[in-house]
Structure formats: structure tokens, C-alpha cells
Design a protein around this motif. Structure first.
Motif, short mmCIF file in Angstrom:
data_model
loop_
_atom_site.label_atom_id
_atom_site.label_comp_id
_atom_site.label_asym_id
_atom_site.label_seq_id
_atom_site.Cartn_x
_atom_site.Cartn_y
_atom_site.Cartn_z
N ASN A 51 0.78 -1.10 0.05
CA ASN A 51 -0.05 0.04 -0.15
C ASN A 51 0.77 1.15 0.03
O ASN A 51 1.73 1.40 1.02
CB ASN A 51 -0.80 0.12 1.23
N PRO A 52 0.80 2.11 -1.03
CA PRO A 52 1.83 3.13 -1.12
C PRO A 52 1.72 4.14 0.18
O PRO A 52 2.83 4.87 0.36
CB PRO A 52 1.20 4.12 -2.05
N LEU A 53 0.66 4.26 0.75
CA LEU A 53 0.52 5.20 1.86
C LEU A 53 1.17 4.58 3.01
O LEU A 53 2.31 5.05 3.79
CB LEU A 53 -1.08 5.40 2.38
N HIS A 192 11.19 -12.21 10.76
CA HIS A 192 10.73 -10.80 10.59
C HIS A 192 11.77 -9.97 10.75
O HIS A 192 12.29 -9.78 11.62
CB HIS A 192 9.42 -10.97 11.49
N THR A 193 12.10 -8.87 9.87
CA THR A 193 12.96 -7.82 10.14
C THR A 193 12.23 -6.52 9.95
O THR A 193 11.16 -6.44 9.15
CB THR A 193 14.11 -8.11 9.45
N ASN A 194 12.60 -5.38 10.51
CA ASN A 194 12.19 -3.96 10.17
C ASN A 194 10.76 -3.99 10.26
O ASN A 194 9.98 -3.32 9.40
CB ASN A 194 12.61 -3.70 8.70
N ARG A 195 9.95 -4.50 11.38
CA ARG A 195 8.49 -4.19 11.57
C ARG A 195 8.18 -2.85 11.50
O ARG A 195 8.72 -2.06 12.14
CB ARG A 195 8.10 -5.15 12.77
N ASP A 196 7.10 -2.63 10.76
CA ASP A 196 6.61 -1.27 10.96
C ASP A 196 5.23 -1.18 11.47
O ASP A 196 4.48 -2.08 11.77
CB ASP A 196 6.50 -0.91 9.26
N VAL A 197 5.09 0.17 11.87
CA VAL A 197 3.73 0.44 12.51
C VAL A 197 2.75 0.56 11.29
O VAL A 197 3.21 0.62 10.20
CB VAL A 197 3.77 1.44 13.33
N SER A 198 1.38 0.66 11.64
CA SER A 198 0.49 0.47 10.69
C SER A 198 -0.02 1.85 10.43
O SER A 198 0.46 2.72 11.26
CB SER A 198 -0.85 -0.25 11.32
N VAL A 199 -0.74 2.19 9.36
CA VAL A 199 -1.24 3.58 9.15
C VAL A 199 -1.82 4.10 10.29
O VAL A 199 -2.04 5.27 10.62
CB VAL A 199 -2.19 3.38 8.05
N PHE A 209 -3.62 12.80 2.44
CA PHE A 209 -4.06 11.32 1.71
C PHE A 209 -4.14 11.68 0.32
O PHE A 209 -3.56 10.84 -0.65
CB PHE A 209 -5.07 10.52 2.41
N ASN A 210 -4.92 12.57 -0.26
CA ASN A 210 -5.13 12.89 -1.49
C ASN A 210 -3.94 13.32 -2.18
O ASN A 210 -3.83 13.00 -3.34
CB ASN A 210 -6.37 14.10 -1.59
N TRP A 211 -3.02 13.97 -1.43
CA TRP A 211 -1.73 14.22 -2.23
C TRP A 211 -0.98 13.31 -2.39
O TRP A 211 -0.36 12.99 -3.51
CB TRP A 211 -1.22 15.26 -1.26
N ILE A 212 -0.97 12.36 -1.43
CA ILE A 212 0.04 10.95 -1.59
C ILE A 212 -0.56 10.40 -2.84
O ILE A 212 0.06 9.45 -3.49
CB ILE A 212 -0.24 10.19 -0.39
N GLN A 213 -2.24 10.20 -2.96
CA GLN A 213 -2.61 9.47 -4.06
C GLN A 213 -2.28 9.97 -5.40
O GLN A 213 -2.13 9.11 -6.24
CB GLN A 213 -4.48 9.35 -3.93
#
Length: 237
Positions: A51-53, A192-199, A209-213
Motif C-alpha cells: 500500500n503506497p501510503l 521478520h525484520t524491520n517491523r513497521d507500525v500500521s497506518v 492522503f489525496n496528495w499521496i494518491q
């Protein structure tokens, strides 16, 4: 069958790299960011699409962490002071670290802050933050023969997309990778490496978000197209 994994930054690539590195005669070969995806010898390409975001948030967090550590040095010895273990990419240099340090002290702390600045060309910090993410110092930052517009972390995922044979969605990374490995006759625990937090851990305004899109329109198109495709079709051997 030999599968060529193409490492798109911030899409779980370190987990796959560790798998490839710990098994002899592994059917999946690791290819770094700069791999020539147009080389016909690099066939049966595998990529992970995110997911790009989520990916943008992860890239911002990683860049902040890296630049903070790179800028934290002992003035007498030049050695890093921080004890945190993180690999600072070579394409994030001291000049960018110094600029970032100034921005951070001025309150630029979150992905939402970054978007607010990057989307507004009249913002007083726009040029400075753009300098950090643009590939303005390293002509060797390429995907095959194509020079990247941004440093790898912010380069669109579509830059690494060239008729891949296998596509895993980051949303279901472990289950889909397990399916692929099983299909290839590999039985291995997935590290599992470099676990990220969720959006959900970051508040991104609707306008941002519209800008990211808009900024990553092709990446969103890729992501949603593959999301609508059953995994058994995306990673069928």
C-alpha cells in the motif's frame, strides 16, 4: 525454477534476503535495488507490492531514524554516538542529515508534517525537505539503466515493475510468501525484520492522503489491481 526476487525498498525485502542468504541452492535469488530488471537473464521476477501510503509512512520513519543517527556524532572522534542498531544507507549523506536536524528541531516530526510541507511549494521548508528525498547527489542510484528521481526509499514502486511473474502483496506477506516457498519445495521459517507500525498509528489528513494518491498514482493503480487479483494467480508456479 529459479525465481529472481527484486528488492523494492520498504516492502519486506530484508526478510526475503535473509531467506535467500541462509539456504544453499535456494530457488529464490536476491537482487538489490539497482538490479537491471530489463535484463532478460533476470527472468521469473518476484516483487512485493505495498500500500503506497503505508510505504510512504515507513520510508519517512526510516529516514528520520537514519538521519538522526547519522547526525549524532562525537565531534572529537567523528564516531557515531547512538547505540541504536540501524544501517544508515550510503545515499543519505551528512549534508542531508544536517538539514534534517534543523528541520526536526523546528518541529518537522511526522509523516503528516512531511506531506504538509512537500505538497506546498510556497512552504518555507519545502525546498529543504525536497532536497532530502530527491536523488540530487548520487547518479548511481538507478533501477537498471534508469536513474531514480528520488532516493530509493521514496522512488515509486512502479520503477521496479517490469512484467513480474510473481507478485506478493505486503498485506498478506507471510501467508503468500509461505505459499510461494511451498510451491517451490522450500520449507523454512520466515524471519521478520524491520517491523513497521500500521497506518492507524499515524494521523494523515484527508487532504494529505489525496496528495499521496496523486503523487504515487501509478503505485496505487498497481496496488489495487493486484489486490483484486487472487493470490493463486499472482504467485502460481
Amino acid at each position: 525454477m529459479l525465481v529472481n526476487f527484486i528488492h523494492v525498498p520498504k516492502t519486506g525485502g530484508m526478510s526475503l534476503k535473509r531467506i535467500c542468504g541462509h539456504l544453499d541452492n535456494h530457488p529464490i535469488r536476491y537482487n538489490p535495488h539497482y538490479a537491471d530488471i530489463y535484463d532478460p537473464r533476470i527472468e521469473n521476477q518476484l516483487i512485493v507490492v505495498r500500500n503506497p501510503l503505508d510505504r510512504f509512512i515507513s520510508a519517512v520513519k526510516y529516514t528520520i531514524q537514519s538521519l538522526k543517527i547519522l547526525h549524532t556524532v562525537n565531534r572529537a572522534t567523528g564516531a557515531l554516538v547512538s547505540t541504536k542498531r540501524i544501517s544508515v544507507p550510503t545515499f543519505i549523506g551528512k549534508n542531508k542529515a544536517q538539514i534534517f536536524s534543523r528541520l526536526f528541531h523546528l518541529g518537522v516530526h511526522t509523516p503528516n508534517d512531511w506531506i504538509e510541507i512537500l505538497k506546498d511549494k510556497t512552504h518555507k521548508y519545502h525546498d529543504a525537505l525536497s532536497y532530502i528525498i530527491l536523488n540530487n547527489e548520487f547518479p548511481e542510484l538507478k533501477v537498471g539503466p534508469q536513474k531514480c528521481e528520488y532516493i530509493y526509499l521514496f522512488e515509486p514502486q512502479c520503477s521496479w515493475h517490469h512484467r513480474p511473474k510473481f507478485v506478493i502483496l505486503m498485506d498478506h506477506f507471510q501467508s503468500e510468501l509461505t505459499f510461494l516457498l511451498t510451491s517451490l519445495g522450500v520449507d523454512v521459517d520466515i524471519p521478520h525484520t524491520n517491523r513497521d507500525v500500521s497506518v492507524s498509528d499515524h494521523k494523515i489528513s484527508e487532504k494529505n492522503f489525496n496528495w499521496i494518491q496523486e503523487k504515487y498514482a501509478k503505485d496505487f493503480e498497481l496496488y489495487y489491481n493486484y489486490k483484486e487479483t487472487p493470490y493463486i494467480e499472482r504467485i502460481k508456479c
